[in-house]
Design a protein around this motif. Structure first.
Motif, mmCIF file in Angstrom:
data_model
loop_
_atom_site.group_PDB
_atom_site.id
_atom_site.type_symbol
_atom_site.label_atom_id
_atom_site.label_comp_id
_atom_site.label_asym_id
_atom_site.label_seq_id
_atom_site.Cartn_x
_atom_site.Cartn_y
_atom_site.Cartn_z
ATOM 1 N N UNK A 279 3.965 2.923 -0.074
ATOM 2 C CA UNK A 279 3.892 2.084 -1.278
ATOM 3 C C UNK A 279 3.884 0.603 -0.915
ATOM 4 N N UNK A 280 4.855 0.159 -0.120
ATOM 5 C CA UNK A 280 4.931 -1.257 0.250
ATOM 6 C C UNK A 280 3.702 -1.677 1.050
ATOM 7 N N UNK A 281 3.209 -0.782 1.892
ATOM 8 C CA UNK A 281 2.031 -1.096 2.694
ATOM 9 C C UNK A 281 0.835 -1.388 1.782
ATOM 10 N N UNK A 282 0.599 -0.502 0.819
ATOM 11 C CA UNK A 282 -0.523 -0.690 -0.101
ATOM 12 C C UNK A 282 -0.344 -1.942 -0.945
ATOM 13 N N UNK A 283 0.888 -2.227 -1.307
ATOM 14 C CA UNK A 283 1.180 -3.408 -2.123
ATOM 15 C C UNK A 283 0.808 -4.693 -1.382
#
Length: 266
Positions: free
Chosen positions: A216-220
């Motif tokens: 999630x954080x990576x995509x964000x």
């Protein structure tokens, strides 16, 4: 010419000034400038006790101890801890002497990381520069609808454990750009882009605990970098701990400097 670290730090200081001028600051913080410093103290109407801050935006201020003392006088009596933050530089020793003389003690150091952004989204910069999604189950988009804004703020409140009014202060409408990440359609992560002084600052990036380690954080961060480059920014920045240095390095961020924080008891 300013270094990337200096640009990033000054952008953060300018961001605090902008937050202090937004309606969401009422009853939370009062922010002002003084002699190359940004002074932040809780609004007398604040419902909870909040620490005061001195952000040393320009370390070239003459007579550091005199300037700091004047800043303390302007802030007035404080019943809570006061923090002073400064970008590490060659002038740090004389500032440390001044801070020590005024009963400040070094508390912590954080990394100031920056990422250069390409002029062409198809040239360099990693997969994000080509708009490639790494996890098809994760969708990330800038917040427009009020429902999405409330969802993003709720994710931040869960991640940072701040009261709603404090979270709203850090993310005022029309001042910063919120992003919401969904995993399989459910709000899972959030972040804020601070667009100040020509730098895209990445702040308040968090993932809800039960959605962590799922990209999630990576995509964000990838989406925020892509949008920042598309908007014409040439530098992105963030402030983080040593433990997260490798995580952000995967996106092209490199440590450009260090921000040192000092604490003074009331």
């Amino acid at each position: 010419m300013l270094s990337p670290a200096q640009r990033a730090w000054r952008a953060e200081c300018e961001g605090w000034v902008a937050l202090g001028q937004a309606p969401e600051a009422a009853g939370i913080y009062r922010v002002s400038r003084y002699r190359g410093m940004v002074l932040v103290r809780s609004d007398p109407r604040a419902r909870r006790r909040l620490p005061a801050l001195i952000l040393l935006r320009d370390d070239a201020v003459d007579k550091p101890e005199e300037g700091l003392q004047e800043a303390l006088d302007l802030l007035g009596p404080l019943g809570d801890p006061l923090y002073a933050c400064i970008l590490e530089s060659d002038s740090l020793p004389r500032w440390e002497d001044a801070l020590s003389a005024l009963r400040f003690e070094r508390e912590s150091t954080q990394l100031l990381m920056t990422c250069p952004l390409p002029r062409s989204l198809g040239a360099g910069g990693g997969a994000w520069a080509r708009g490639i999604a790494h996890n098809p189950r994760v969708t990330v988009a800038p917040v427009d609808a009020e429902e999405d804004r409330e969802a993003a703020l709720a994710v931040m409140q869960e991640g940072f454990r701040d009261p709603p009014a404090v979270t709203a202060f850090y993310n005022p409408r029309g001042v910063v750009r919120l992003y919401l990440a969904r995993l399989a359609g459910e709000p899972a992560g959030a972040g804020a882009l601070w667009p100040f002084a020509g730098v895209a600052g990445f702040y308040s990036i968090t993932t809800r605990p039960r959605f962590r380690r799922q990209g999630v954080a990576y995509a964000l961060v990838e989406r925020m970098l892509y949008d920042a480059a598309a908007a014409g920014f040439r530098l992105a920045s963030l402030r983080t701990t040593y433990e997260l240095e490798e995580l952000y390095a995967r996106h092209g961020f490199r440590t450009a400097g260090r921000v040192v924080r000092y604490r003074r008891e009331p």
